[in-house]
Each structure stands twice: as structure tokens, then as C-alpha cells.
Motif scaffolding. Structure first.
Motif, PDB file in Angstrom:
ATOM      1  N   TYR A 131       0.843  -1.193   0.000  1.00 25.27           N
ATOM      2  CA  TYR A 131       0.000   0.000   0.000  1.00 25.27           C
ATOM      3  C   TYR A 131       0.879   1.244   0.000  1.00 25.27           C
ATOM      4  O   TYR A 131       2.026   1.218   0.465  1.00 25.27           O
ATOM      5  CB  TYR A 131      -0.920   0.008   1.218  1.00 25.27           C
ATOM      6  N   SER A 132       0.342   2.355  -0.496  1.00 20.93           N
ATOM      7  CA  SER A 132       1.124   3.588  -0.564  1.00 20.93           C
ATOM      8  C   SER A 132       1.390   4.162   0.823  1.00 20.93           C
ATOM      9  O   SER A 132       2.284   4.981   0.989  1.00 20.93           O
ATOM     10  CB  SER A 132       0.435   4.625  -1.456  1.00 20.93           C
ATOM     11  N   SER A 133       0.671   3.733   1.833  1.00 21.11           N
ATOM     12  CA  SER A 133       0.929   4.178   3.203  1.00 21.11           C
ATOM     13  C   SER A 133       2.156   3.488   3.801  1.00 21.11           C
ATOM     14  O   SER A 133       2.606   3.864   4.876  1.00 21.11           O
ATOM     15  CB  SER A 133      -0.291   3.901   4.076  1.00 21.11           C
ATOM     16  N   GLY A 134       2.681   2.475   3.115  1.00 22.13           N
ATOM     17  CA  GLY A 134       3.831   1.731   3.620  1.00 22.13           C
ATOM     18  C   GLY A 134       3.450   0.377   4.198  1.00 22.13           C
ATOM     19  O   GLY A 134       4.318  -0.453   4.470  1.00 22.13           O
ATOM     20  N   ARG A 135       2.179   0.140   4.385  1.00 21.25           N
ATOM     21  CA  ARG A 135       1.713  -1.136   4.931  1.00 21.25           C
ATOM     22  C   ARG A 135       1.850  -2.228   3.886  1.00 21.25           C
ATOM     23  O   ARG A 135       1.593  -2.016   2.705  1.00 21.25           O
ATOM     24  CB  ARG A 135       0.252  -0.989   5.348  1.00 21.25           C
ATOM     25  N   ILE A 136       2.275  -3.402   4.325  1.00 22.88           N
ATOM     26  CA  ILE A 136       2.402  -4.570   3.447  1.00 22.88           C
ATOM     27  C   ILE A 136       1.601  -5.706   4.061  1.00 22.88           C
ATOM     28  O   ILE A 136       1.791  -6.047   5.232  1.00 22.88           O
ATOM     29  CB  ILE A 136       3.878  -4.984   3.274  1.00 22.88           C
ATOM     30  N   VAL A 137       0.701  -6.276   3.273  1.00 27.63           N
ATOM     31  CA  VAL A 137      -0.100  -7.414   3.719  1.00 27.63           C
ATOM     32  C   VAL A 137       0.430  -8.646   3.004  1.00 27.63           C
ATOM     33  O   VAL A 137       0.490  -8.688   1.773  1.00 27.63           O
ATOM     34  CB  VAL A 137      -1.598  -7.196   3.411  1.00 27.63           C
ATOM     35  N   ARG A 138       0.825  -9.645   3.799  1.00 27.91           N
ATOM     36  CA  ARG A 138       1.380 -10.880   3.238  1.00 27.91           C
ATOM     37  C   ARG A 138       0.507 -12.064   3.631  1.00 27.91           C
ATOM     38  O   ARG A 138      -0.019 -12.115   4.737  1.00 27.91           O
ATOM     39  CB  ARG A 138       2.791 -11.113   3.765  1.00 27.91           C
ATOM     40  N   SER A 139       0.389 -12.995   2.703  1.00 29.79           N
ATOM     41  CA  SER A 139      -0.266 -14.266   3.013  1.00 29.79           C
ATOM     42  C   SER A 139       0.523 -15.376   2.340  1.00 29.79           C
ATOM     43  O   SER A 139       1.079 -15.186   1.261  1.00 29.79           O
ATOM     44  CB  SER A 139      -1.730 -14.260   2.564  1.00 29.79           C
ATOM     45  N   PHE A 140       0.577 -16.521   3.005  1.00 31.26           N
ATOM     46  CA  PHE A 140       1.356 -17.654   2.506  1.00 31.26           C
ATOM     47  C   PHE A 140       0.444 -18.854   2.332  1.00 31.26           C
ATOM     48  O   PHE A 140      -0.384 -19.153   3.201  1.00 31.26           O
ATOM     49  CB  PHE A 140       2.488 -17.987   3.489  1.00 31.26           C
TER      50      PHE A 140
END
Length: 185
Positions: A104-113
Motif C-alpha cells: 500500500y502507498s501508506s507503507g503497509r504490506i499485507v502478506r499471506s502464505f
């Protein structure tokens, strides 16, 4: 190091090969920044503000016209320039699984495995809505009732999805080979 790159109007596809071996495939879909959009939106906002100031000062219209134009200009700028997602990535590790990332442009990263043992098959689907039609890459996951979307926020075109789909298919086929993974001992 970028191994392969492809650009389509709103998206850029990058195939990274930063690992020494070809065991890990990293695929990025990046939202391209449009120069025309970044130029036209501020010019439209400035012209809207200039016309409202002109109406307020010269024509002696009410202050409410000026306030509403400021609000409308701010809303248009936020709506047109703010993009919450700028990149989605697929990291394919044939021996372990697939990691999906949304930046996201806010710097947040969402990861799923998703472990490779739970992936039954990657599929390309055509999604039709009353307004638009687009392609989607999904995973059929064992034990899940619904398909898992690889790109949850972006809708890249088919020519960007096909290389990622082929890499996912190759990773699933890699799992089925008898010499692909051996336990020590």
C-alpha cells in the motif's frame, strides 16, 4: 536484478531474479504513474479555484460558493490522485509454497502464505460485471470453499497474468516430481 519486464497502459510487470538459483520466482505487478493524470488534475483544480475566487471577488457572489469550490477541489484531488495499492507481488517457492504480497502507498504490506501442498491448481478466470470485464488469477486451495485471488486489489490484463500463471503451474508440477524433494536420513 530484473529478468523480464512488460508494460501495459496502467500496469508494469517485473519478473525479479534476485536469488542465485532459479528456485524462487518473484513476480511484481506495479501500478504505473500517469504523467497526464498528474498534470491534468491539478490544472483542473486550479481552474476551479480560480473561477470560484473570480465569482467571489469580482461578481460578489456569496462566500458559500467559495467554500463549496474549495471542498469540491479537495475531494477531486484526493479521489483522483490517491491510489491505495501501488504493487502486488507473487513469490513462488516450489519446495515451500506461494507468498502473496500487497504493498500500500501508506507503507503497509499485507502478506499471506499458501503451502504448496494445499494448492490444487492455479486458474485464470474471466470476471464479468455489469460495468466491466477483466481477467483474474486464482488458486484452488484444498480445504477452502472459495477461490483465493492472487491479485486482490489490482486487475492486470491477461498478457501480464499468463507468465505468472505458467510459473505457478510449473511450481505445482515441480511438487509432483519424485526427485523434487528428498528428506535427509
Amino acid at each position: 536484478m530484473v529478468k523480464f519486464s512488460m508494460a501495459n497502459s496502467p500496469y508494469t510487470y517485473l519478473n525479479d531474479s534476485e536469488w542465485p538459483s532459479e528456485a524462487v520466482g518473484v513476480h511484481h505487478v506495479v501500478v504505473r504513474k500517469s504523467f497526464l493524470r498528474r498534470l491534468c488534475v491539478p490544472l483542473t483544480a486550479v481552474s476551479l479555484l480560480a473561477s470560484s475566487v473570480y465569482l467571489f471577488l469580482v461578481k460578489e457572489q456569496s462566500l458559500s460558493v467559495l467554500c463549496w469550490s474549495f471542498l469540491l477541489t479537495g475531494f477531486l484531488l484526493i479521489l483522483s490522485l490517491w491510489k491505495p495499492v501501488y504493487k502486488e507481488s507473487v513469490i513462488i517457492m516450489p519446495a515451500f509454497g506461494v507468498q502473496l504480497e500487497t504493498h500500500y502507498s501508506s507503507g503497509r504490506i499485507v502478506r499471506s502464505f499458501v503451502p504448496v501442498g494445499k494448492i490444487l491448481k492455479p486458474v485464470l478466470l474471466e470476471c464479468v460485471t455489469p460495468v466491466t470485464c477483466y481477467w483474474s488469477l486464482s488458486l484452488i486451495v484444498q480445504g477452502e470453499e472459495e477461490l483465493m485471488l492472487v491479485f486482490k486489489e489490482l486487475h492486470p490484463p491477461l498478457k501480464i497474468l499468463v507468465p505468472i500463471w505458467k510459473a505457478l503451474c510449473a511450481a505445482i508440477d515441480y511438487r509432483g516430481k519424485p526427485d523434487a524433494f528428498r528428506e535427509d536420513g
